[in-house]
Design an enzyme around this catalytic site. Structure first.
Site, PDB file in Angstrom:
ATOM      1  N   ASN A  33      -0.327  -6.499   5.336  1.00  0.00           N
ATOM      2  CA  ASN A  33       0.964  -6.582   6.022  1.00  0.00           C
ATOM      3  C   ASN A  33       0.900  -7.528   7.225  1.00  0.00           C
ATOM      4  OD1 ASN A  33       0.908  -4.785   8.682  1.00  0.00           O
ATOM      5  ND2 ASN A  33      -0.312  -3.707   7.146  1.00  0.00           N
TER       6      ASN A  33
ATOM      7  N   SER B 117      -1.382  -1.514  11.061  1.00  0.00           N
ATOM      8  CA  SER B 117      -2.626  -0.782  11.316  1.00  0.00           C
ATOM      9  C   SER B 117      -3.317  -1.269  12.590  1.00  0.00           C
ATOM     10  CB  SER B 117      -3.572  -0.938  10.120  1.00  0.00           C
ATOM     11  OG  SER B 117      -3.759  -2.300   9.784  1.00  0.00           O
TER      12      SER B 117
ATOM     13  N   HIS C 143      -7.088  -6.267  -3.528  1.00  0.00           N
ATOM     14  CA  HIS C 143      -6.670  -5.298  -2.510  1.00  0.00           C
ATOM     15  C   HIS C 143      -6.785  -3.887  -3.101  1.00  0.00           C
ATOM     16  CE1 HIS C 143      -4.000  -3.110   0.246  1.00  0.00           C
ATOM     17  NE2 HIS C 143      -4.183  -4.100   1.108  1.00  0.00           N
TER      18      HIS C 143
ATOM     19  N   CYS D 131       7.571  -0.910   1.404  1.00  0.00           N
ATOM     20  CA  CYS D 131       7.930   0.208   2.278  1.00  0.00           C
ATOM     21  C   CYS D 131       8.831  -0.255   3.414  1.00  0.00           C
ATOM     22  CB  CYS D 131       6.677   0.900   2.814  1.00  0.00           C
ATOM     23  SG  CYS D 131       5.799  -0.020   4.092  1.00  0.00           S
TER      24      CYS D 131
ATOM     25  N   CYS E 128       2.497   2.289  11.612  1.00  0.00           N
ATOM     26  CA  CYS E 128       3.529   2.916  10.786  1.00  0.00           C
ATOM     27  C   CYS E 128       3.153   4.377  10.557  1.00  0.00           C
ATOM     28  CB  CYS E 128       3.659   2.181   9.453  1.00  0.00           C
ATOM     29  SG  CYS E 128       2.165   2.269   8.425  1.00  0.00           S
TER      30      CYS E 128
ATOM     31  N   GLU F 264      -4.969  -1.205  -2.759  1.00  0.00           N
ATOM     32  CA  GLU F 264      -3.751  -0.523  -3.207  1.00  0.00           C
ATOM     33  C   GLU F 264      -3.443  -0.813  -4.679  1.00  0.00           C
ATOM     34  OE1 GLU F 264       1.031  -0.270  -2.237  1.00  0.00           O
ATOM     35  OE2 GLU F 264      -0.327  -0.808  -0.604  1.00  0.00           O
TER      36      GLU F 264
ATOM     37  N   SER G 274      -5.824  -7.180   6.609  1.00  0.00           N
ATOM     38  CA  SER G 274      -4.578  -6.424   6.555  1.00  0.00           C
ATOM     39  C   SER G 274      -3.501  -7.222   5.830  1.00  0.00           C
ATOM     40  CB  SER G 274      -4.113  -6.095   7.981  1.00  0.00           C
ATOM     41  OG  SER G 274      -2.774  -5.664   7.990  1.00  0.00           O
TER      42      SER G 274
ATOM     43  N   HIS H 141      -6.698  -1.111   7.369  1.00  0.00           N
ATOM     44  CA  HIS H 141      -7.323  -2.425   7.462  1.00  0.00           C
ATOM     45  C   HIS H 141      -7.253  -2.994   8.875  1.00  0.00           C
ATOM     46  CE1 HIS H 141      -7.385  -3.379   2.880  1.00  0.00           C
ATOM     47  NE2 HIS H 141      -8.476  -2.780   3.295  1.00  0.00           N
TER      48      HIS H 141
END
Length: 289
Positions: A226, A269, A129, A196, A12, A131, A224, A41
């Protein structure tokens, strides 16, 4: 075997930007350069950065990690960090470089603004995590991290101004359910869905592709968020088997028994060459009966 290459997949914009920043800093900087946690990640991408001279400092939280850096430049990863981490880096005499994804920056600014206006913020995210760690740090007393329905049921908020927002890389559908649960408990809560676009588009494409394949392979790291969510949504909403592999060597031939068509996608990623190797292998594979 027939392979459906699911699009969009892979890098992304936030990941691409973070790599660009890290490589530029390494090329232009004298002295040691560190990344405070994995820049993104993915173990293969992280290993590649380390070979280029960007040292990894990977501790349970970012503040602890800073104490292991004695000098030089520190890169804040795409996941973002709290204001406390930024301040501590300066106190230690380090040169900070911020590679936070612009979508995550927007969430930081939103939460800080809401807290400043007197809101209690319910933040849906994955515990542990980085974030959420960074976002909660914007206003620790006013931001309440929840991951499961039980966390929402246990919230004790005194009414007044309440907002609900979320980590950028969660399951679109699970997050909608949790937001609904928050609204059921606190009808006045204002909703700011921060998932996102890249995450949403990849999940929607994977679920749609599941309709026409026998199973889905997701190429990505187990760290990861996502990538893990892609596996979840295919299983839960696409009603097909889905498997996460970090690289080609993790594929299990038993998964493909009786399969005629397989879908392949990858986390935001995941380096392109890893996914390409998996696709090429599967295209040459004769599935066991």
């Amino acid at each position: 075997m027939e392979v459906l290459k699911i699009t969009p997949r892979g890098y992304c914009h936030g990941v691409v930007d973070a790599f660009r920043i890290a490589r530029r800093v390494r090329e232009e900087t004298e002295g040691p350069v560190h990344m405070l946690g994995m820049l993104v990640h993915n173990t293969h991408a992280t290993d590649d950065l380390q070979r280029q001279g960007v040292a990894l400092v990977d501790q349970p939280n970012r503040l602890d990690g800073l104490e292991h850096i004695k000098e030089g430049t520190v890169i804040f990863t795409a996941h973002g960090v709290s204001p406390q981490v930024k301040q501590r880096a300066l106190e230690l005499g380090l040169k900070p470089v911020d590679a936070t994804c612009s979508d995550v920056v927007r969430t930081h600014e939103l939460v800080a603004d809401l807290a400043h206006k007197g809101y209690q913020v319910v933040y849906i995210g994955r515990k542990g995590h980085p974030e959420p760690e960074g976002v909660v740090g914007e206003a620790p007393g006013s931001v309440h991290l929840v991951q499961d329905p039980e966390d929402i049921d246990a919230l004790e908020l005194d009414g007044g101004l309440i907002a609900v927002t979320c980590q950028t890389t969660l399951s679109v559908w699970d997050t909608e359910d949790l937001i609904g649960r928050v609204k059921a408990r606190f009808p006045q809560a204002e909703v700011y869905n921060e998932i996102c676009r890249a995450t949403q588009e990849r999940q929607e494409a994977a679920v749609e592709a599941a309709k026409e394949v026998d199973l889905v392979i997701v190429v990505g790291s187990p760290r990861s968020s996502n990538s893990l969510r892609l596996v979840e949504v295919v299983k839960k909403l696409g009603h097909k088997p889905a498997y996460l592999v970090d690289d080609l060597e993790e594929l299990d031939i038993e998964w493909f028994k009786g399969a005629k068509k397989v879908g392949v996608t990858s986390g935001a990623s995941t380096p392109t060459q890893l996914t390409r190797r998996v696709v090429e292998y599967l295209e040459a594979l004769e599935a066991p009966p």
